[in-house]
Design an enzyme around this catalytic site. Sequence first.
Site, PDB file in Angstrom:
ATOM      1  N   TYR A  80     -14.604  37.906  -2.038  1.00  9.89           N
ATOM      2  CA  TYR A  80     -15.869  37.363  -2.767  1.00  9.89           C
ATOM      3  C   TYR A  80     -16.417  38.473  -3.720  1.00  9.89           C
ATOM      4  O   TYR A  80     -17.361  38.140  -4.222  1.00  9.89           O
ATOM      5  CB  TYR A  80     -16.745  36.869  -1.605  1.00  9.89           C
ATOM      6  CG  TYR A  80     -16.402  35.484  -1.005  1.00  9.89           C
ATOM      7  CD1 TYR A  80     -16.743  34.376  -1.701  1.00  9.89           C
ATOM      8  CD2 TYR A  80     -15.444  35.646   0.172  1.00  9.89           C
ATOM      9  CE1 TYR A  80     -16.097  33.189  -1.075  1.00  9.89           C
ATOM     10  CE2 TYR A  80     -15.026  34.513   0.616  1.00  9.89           C
ATOM     11  CZ  TYR A  80     -15.362  33.272   0.051  1.00  9.89           C
ATOM     12  OH  TYR A  80     -14.997  31.779   0.567  1.00  9.89           O
ATOM     13  N   PHE A 105     -22.800  30.411   9.781  1.00  8.02           N
ATOM     14  CA  PHE A 105     -23.036  29.191   9.433  1.00  8.02           C
ATOM     15  C   PHE A 105     -21.843  28.893   8.649  1.00  8.02           C
ATOM     16  O   PHE A 105     -21.798  27.910   7.580  1.00  8.02           O
ATOM     17  CB  PHE A 105     -24.185  29.288   8.503  1.00  8.02           C
ATOM     18  CG  PHE A 105     -24.322  30.285   7.322  1.00  8.02           C
ATOM     19  CD1 PHE A 105     -23.879  30.223   6.008  1.00  8.02           C
ATOM     20  CD2 PHE A 105     -24.908  31.532   7.570  1.00  8.02           C
ATOM     21  CE1 PHE A 105     -23.888  31.167   5.079  1.00  8.02           C
ATOM     22  CE2 PHE A 105     -24.911  32.686   6.852  1.00  8.02           C
ATOM     23  CZ  PHE A 105     -24.474  32.364   5.413  1.00  8.02           C
TER      24      PHE A 105
END
Length: 409
Positions: free
Chosen positions: A123, A409
């Site tokens: 990322y 999450f």
Amino acid sequence: MTTELRVLEQDDWEEFYGRLERAFGGPAEPPEERALWRELTELERSLAVWDGGEIVGTAGAFSFRMTVPGGASLPAAGVTMVSVQPTHRRRGVLTSMMRRQLDDVREGPEPVAVLTASEPAIYGRFGYGMGTLQLRANVDTTRTAVRALPGVDDVRMRLVPLEAASEACEAVYARVAPTRPGMLARQPGWERVPLLDAPGSRDGAGERLCVVAEVDGEVRGYARYSVKLSWSSFGPDNIVKLSDVEALDPVVYAALWRYLSSIDLTSRVAFYNRPVDDPLLHLLTDVRRGELAVRDSLHVRLVNLGEALEARTYTAPVDVVLEVEDGFCPWNAGRWRLSGDAKGATCERTTDAADLALSVKELGAAYLGGPTLRGQADAGLVTELRPGALAEASRAFRGDVQPWLSHGF
């Protein structure tokens, strides 16, 4: 290869989630967990890449509010459920999803995007910087103790069923979340995540328990945990597996840890996610027996740079011109003048000479007040162009507590 990227439809969720599970290589989740994630999925923010009639890529986002330095609750896109099937790696599937996702975020109310990374190296090329760390420990409670602060004996401990304790626990969490950057305000439905306790997901431990800590009848802290059985010929060696623990004051926090470290038939307390400046480091009489480890946690991406930098406050006065590189979101690239202090900030385009040169990734890493600009400069990632500018900016970005993501999450 011809692929099509489109927003997920309700009827395609099962295949979408199944492809996600397959990409991560694990077994299917228990039905109750799967059902909750289906309810929490925001379909309009979920993307699927199709190759013919098959989903080969997935990505989604949750609409969060995240605490930033100064205590503001900032809208943030929680990037999640990202996967690419092994048959379609290195073919631009992930890049297409990241491109669409960040373009969509730019048009909305969220100036930042955040994620937890299965592989952090992936990322950084999309502008995400490592913004928080998490502390892991395996505390040997037979060889270290928790210091007893004055007043701990006045704290009453009471075991309450998970669901029955949820409202009181959430009230405590809601008061703690604004005090530490990186913490997420609990959005509707998310209070059910800590209650998930499917037997198939316990890894050999018993049912999850909840102890609430009360002072004068008020719940001022809680801990949720389970006990994993481990017996040998020498006797019990059970492990307390701590899921989460929060408290409104130091005395209650110490009392909770004294409780956790003295449960009968146990010899260890293990946890995988606490702040790196957690008070436990000072409460243990022998911190080495904590067997501490640190790893990356929340990765931060500034999507609308000026708005993001204006949303937080700064520990020390700062007035610097930043020369920002951002190849993936070019609208952030160029020079920005950041002026701010503990009361607020402005961040606007400028043609003035630059004081610091860095990429949006380094700004994202420093945004919540954790990894410093100084540390990144020492690694050759930030360049000082005006003498003194680095020290000024690094002090200003630094917080008085370490940022922390309280749940995944």
